[in-house]
Design an enzyme around this catalytic site. Structure first.
Site, PDB file in Angstrom:
ATOM      1  CD  GLU A 472      -2.398  -1.535   2.486  1.00 28.75           C
ATOM      2  OE1 GLU A 472      -2.902  -0.739   3.283  1.00 28.75           O
ATOM      3  OE2 GLU A 472      -2.227  -2.736   2.740  1.00 28.75           O
ATOM      4  CD  GLU A 751      -0.218  -6.800   6.639  1.00 30.43           C
ATOM      5  OE1 GLU A 751       0.234  -7.416   5.658  1.00 30.43           O
ATOM      6  OE2 GLU A 751      -1.177  -6.018   6.560  1.00 30.43           O
TER       7      GLU A 751
END
Ligand code: RAM
Length: 864
Positions: A472, A751
């Site tokens: 992102e 993550e």
């Protein structure tokens, strides 16, 4: 006694900066003694005074300019002297310089110019497209467009004593003067909330000019403005066409100043870049010469939102050598750099053939058997560069210019034999922060954990604070809210985060809501309005609260009040804004993700914890806003905010805390947050802490905290009588835990705790998300024992956990007073702690006062 003096003079945290863009710059310095008072004098270099502070009593070696308006594009000299250690006489003056940039809109005379171009393809993708696997129908080559080249010729008649180029773009650009780079920054102008502000760079180009004809050259790519960005990978989120504007200020020996402005005499052409995109990568054909130069158009775009760039630009900050190469010519050579990073490759092609196509793909992890694996799935996340060689004699070297990737491995197609290790270099990109901290222990795993955090900070402090540098690359507010305390120990982050906070304030909605990411594009707003579920979230508890929690963290760690002054109104608007719904809750809580496909699992934590997390962050943010108001002398306001915070806490307790100290959701996260944010009434705290401890025991000391609560877990245990449990969670090596990642060979923070499963299976996802690296703050505070007890470490406590399970620790942090360093060593029941205290900090170790300079404290364990 050595001579007393001031040294290491800074303006806006930088040494002798140029292009300073603020009207009241902050001067700071270090001193050899404890500061009683100081005096600062500013002049125009020729003796003409601009400001003299007079003798100012104060213990913080910093002051804001308070003279008359500064001129734009002007060299200033400044000096400081100090009264130190109770001396009656001041030190000698110490001197430095700074230059202002273009401070006001009236300084901008140049026009925005736009090359003749096909607008970039308007690709509008949604989260649903991403999840359902809908993909572009046309190949990348057909969807992307060439980089535009711009040139402007001008004459230099008389001797130039000083030349400053001010430039920016809608897109990303490089600037050259007579074929030489104007500066060393990359990806200029950086990412901003471009509808509100566009940063202008300032370059010293004096030495690049020649008498007679000169040429300014620019190359202009889509970048964040028109290229593919964000989770959806949609393009043209700010605009579909690129443009640029610049003005060159030439100071002549005879005192005249001349301007060369972008205008209708600029010409554009396309050249070797067939395309360039931050996400997809770039295609560079060295054989292609620029052709078809045509005059540009004046686009008429507004120059009112141009702002001098503040903070540190993105630069090439490190280079990593290739460690080894596997594979073959057909399946591709796989080069391992041994480190997950953000950056790009510099490749030397030996004996190149004209038209030889070399392709560079990037990934963060391989399959367990060493074969290729793309860990980043999604639309337009190709991360692939294409180089077409010209066939020059000997060798050609290529480094992409308008892109960067998140990777550890590069796969190279198009080389007949394996590249020599020296021919492939990983060029690490990042905002060029000053790295001010260090942390080392006798335990290699803890050290690796710390280094992983630093690498994730490096990769995600890239123009704006991002979640990850490959997927992102967005300025997610929640991620930096969680990570900010850790970030402050490793680097001086005030300039970088202050610039980002300026963007965040610009993105704040009229009703006070703070978006979940900044820069927030017009397309982000449109797509949220059109979406349902998680995609529709605009503001969220724990994310939007970054507007209060990040400035407060910066103030606590640096004592810089300006951060509070700049953000207080935005904090107040946020605490009065319509409160968001359940938001992301305690996002990615491990137990909610286990045993279900990720697209189903992802919504469970928001549904389960959202209603608890929202009032907890509301209370915390009200408290922090009250603290900020108090620090700025707004006492009545502070009292009101505190009463509101008390009210939210009382309501929370009535609604959610049972008579035995239990919460309705029996997960580690809500307990950790409730204890950390004072949500549990005093008499029930011990019971709530016991429940947290029981939950931690029941999970076998493995983490079950999500994004928002993980920073507080170890402190919640420690501060409530369970230090041994905190230690066990830290040392845990089973998933989910920090050292599990280290044991699996992590070189950054992941993550997902299970990005690489115990059996080695790899799954798609980011291996470079700093959020869970927030534990690094705990390492500095508890393992090294460096704890600020008032803003900017004016007072501090040095109390390491000598029973943490390592033999020795060596660490330091940067403070406004200089380096505060600790080295401790334990042997059996005794330990020795060496502390270096800079003058100006009042520190203690287990109540023993420390002196400025070197201290040695010996203790016998256990300490009570
Ligand atoms: C993910 C991002 C980020 C997080 C949001 C809610 O897509 O990577 O880490 O803040 O979701």
């Amino acid at each position: 006694m050595p001579e007393q003096r001031c040294y290491d003079l800074r303006v806006e945290y930088q040494r002798a900066p140029i292009g300073v863009g603020v009207h009241q710059p902050c001067f700071s310095w270090l001193a050899t003694g404890v500061l009683d008072a100081f005096e600062v004098a500013v002049d125009r270099g020729d003796g003409r005074p601009a400001w003299r502070s007079g003798r100012v009593a104060g213990d913080l070696p910093a002051v804001e300019y308070a003279g008359g308006p500064l001129d734009s594009n002007q060299v200033y000299r400044w000096q400081v002297r100090a009264w130190l250690d109770g001396a009656g006489e001041p030190s000698e003056w110490a001197a430095s310089t700074f230059e202002t940039g273009l401070l006001g809109p009236a300084d901008w005379h140049a026009a925005w110019i736009g090359p003749k171009q096909e607008p970039t393809a308007m690709e509008r993708w949604t989260l649903v497209d991403w999840i359902t696997g809908r993909r572009p129908a046309t190949p990348v080559e057909e969807r992307l467009r060439p980089v535009q080249l711009l040139r402007q010729r001008f004459q230099v008649q008389a001797e130039v004593t000083r030349a400053r180029l001010y430039a920016t773009a809608h897109g990303i650009y490089t600037a050259q003067v007579n074929g030489q780079d104007a500066g060393d920054e990359v990806l200029a102008p950086g990412f901003d909330s471009y509808r509100h502000r566009v940063s202008v760079q300032c370059y010293d180009v004096t030495d690049l000019l020649t008498a007679g004809e000169n040429e300014l050259g620019f190359a202009l790519a889509d970048g964040w403005w028109a290229g593919r960005i964000g989770i959806s990978g949609s393009s043209a989120q700010f605009g579909a066409e690129t443009s640029a504007t610049w003005q060159l200020h030439l100071d002549h020996a005879d005192g005249r100043t001349e301007l060369v402005c972008s205008g209708s005499d600029v010409e554009s052409a396309t050249g070797p870049w067939a395309y360039a995109d931050l996400f997809v990568g770039e295609h560079f054909d060295r054989r292609v010469e620029p052709t078809g130069w045509t005059p540009v158009a004046l686009t008429g775009e507004n120059t009112a939102m141009l702002r001098p760039f503040t903070g540190e630009p993105v630069r090439r900050i490190l280079e990593l050598p290739a460690l080894h190469v596997t594979g073959d010519a057909e399946t591709g050579w796989i080069v391992d750099f041994g480190q997950v990073l953000a950056g790009r490759i510099r490749l030397t092609v030996r004996e190149p053939r004209s038209g030889q196509v070399v392709t560079l793909s990037h990934t963060e992890t391989l399959q367990p058997d060493g074969t290729w694996f793309d860990n980043i799935k999604g639309i337009n996340k190709e991360q692939t560069d294409v180089y077409v060689a010209a066939g020059l004699p000997g060798s050609e070297t290529y480094e992409p210019v308008f892109t960067f990737h998140g990777f550890r491995y590069t796969r190279i197609h198009g080389l007949p034999s394996a590249p020599a290790l020296d021919d492939v270099v990983a060029v690490v990109l990042g905002s060029d922060l000053e790295w001010t901290g260090s942390f080392e222990t006798s335990d290699p795993r803890l050290d690796r954990l710390h280094r992983n955090v630093v690498w994730s900070q490096r990769a995600n402090f890239l123009s704006v604070p991002t979640d990850c540098p490959q997927r992102e690359r967005a300025g997610w507010t929640g991620d930096i809210q969680v990570f900010a305390p850790a970030a402050t120990n490793n680097a001086q982050v005030v300039p970088f985060l202050s610039r980002w906070l300026t963007n965040l304030r610009a993105d704040q909605l009229p009703d006070g809501r703070v978006p979940i990411m900044s820069p927030y594009s017009p397309y982000d707003a449109e797509s949220a309005a059109a979406a349902t579920g998680i995609g529709a979230i605009v503001a969220a508890a724990g994310w939007s609260d970054a507007i209060a929690l990040v400035p407060w963290t910066l103030y606590e760690r640096t004592g810089d009040r300006r951060v509070l002054e700049e953000n207080l109104d935005a904090m107040l608007a946020w605490v009065d804004a319509p409160q968001p719904g359940s938001g992301f809750g305690d996002w990615l809580t491990p137990s909610t993700l286990e045993g279900r496909p990720i697209h189903e699992a992802i919504g469970i934590a928001p549904a389960l914890t959202g209603a608890l997390v929202a009032p907890m962050f509301q209370a915390r943010t009200l408290t922090v806003t009250a603290l900020a108001a108090r620090a700025l002398g707004r006492y009545t306001l502070a009292d009101q905010l505190e009463r509101r915070a008390d009210g939210v806490r009382a309501e929370f307790a009535a609604a959610h805390v049972s008579a035995d100290g239990r919460l309705p959701v029996d997960l580690q996260g809500p307990y950790a947050l409730a204890l950390a944010f004072g949500m549990i009434p005093g008499p029930l705290r011990a019971a709530a802490a016991a429940r947290l401890a029981a939950l931690v025991e029941a999970r076998g000391h493995r983490l079950d905290t999500g994004f928002l609560s993980v920073p507080y877990l170890l402190d919640a245990l420690w501060d409530n009588g369970y230090p041994e449990l905190a230690r066990r969670v830290l040392w845990q090596s089973e998933m989910p835990s920090w050292l599990y990642e280290v044991d699996r060979g992590a070189t950054t923070i992941w993550e997902s705790w299970d990005a690489i499963a115990p059996d080695g299976t790899v799954r798609a996802g980011s291996l470079n998300h700093y959020a869970f690296g927030c534990v690094d703050d705990w390492l500095y505070r508890r393992v090294a024992g460096i704890q600020p007890t008032s803003p900017g470490y004016r007072t501090a406590v040095i109390e390491p956990d000598l029973a943490i399970g390592v033999d020795s620790v060596r660490a330091h942090v940067g403070t406004p007073y200089g380096r505060l360093a600790v080295a401790w060593h334990r042997a059996g029941d005794t330990a020795e702690i060496q502390v270096t205290v800079p003058p100006g900090i009042t520190a203690t170790a287990w109540k023993v006062p420390l002196v400025p300079g070197e201290n040695t404290v010996s203790v016998t364990l256990p300490i009570h």
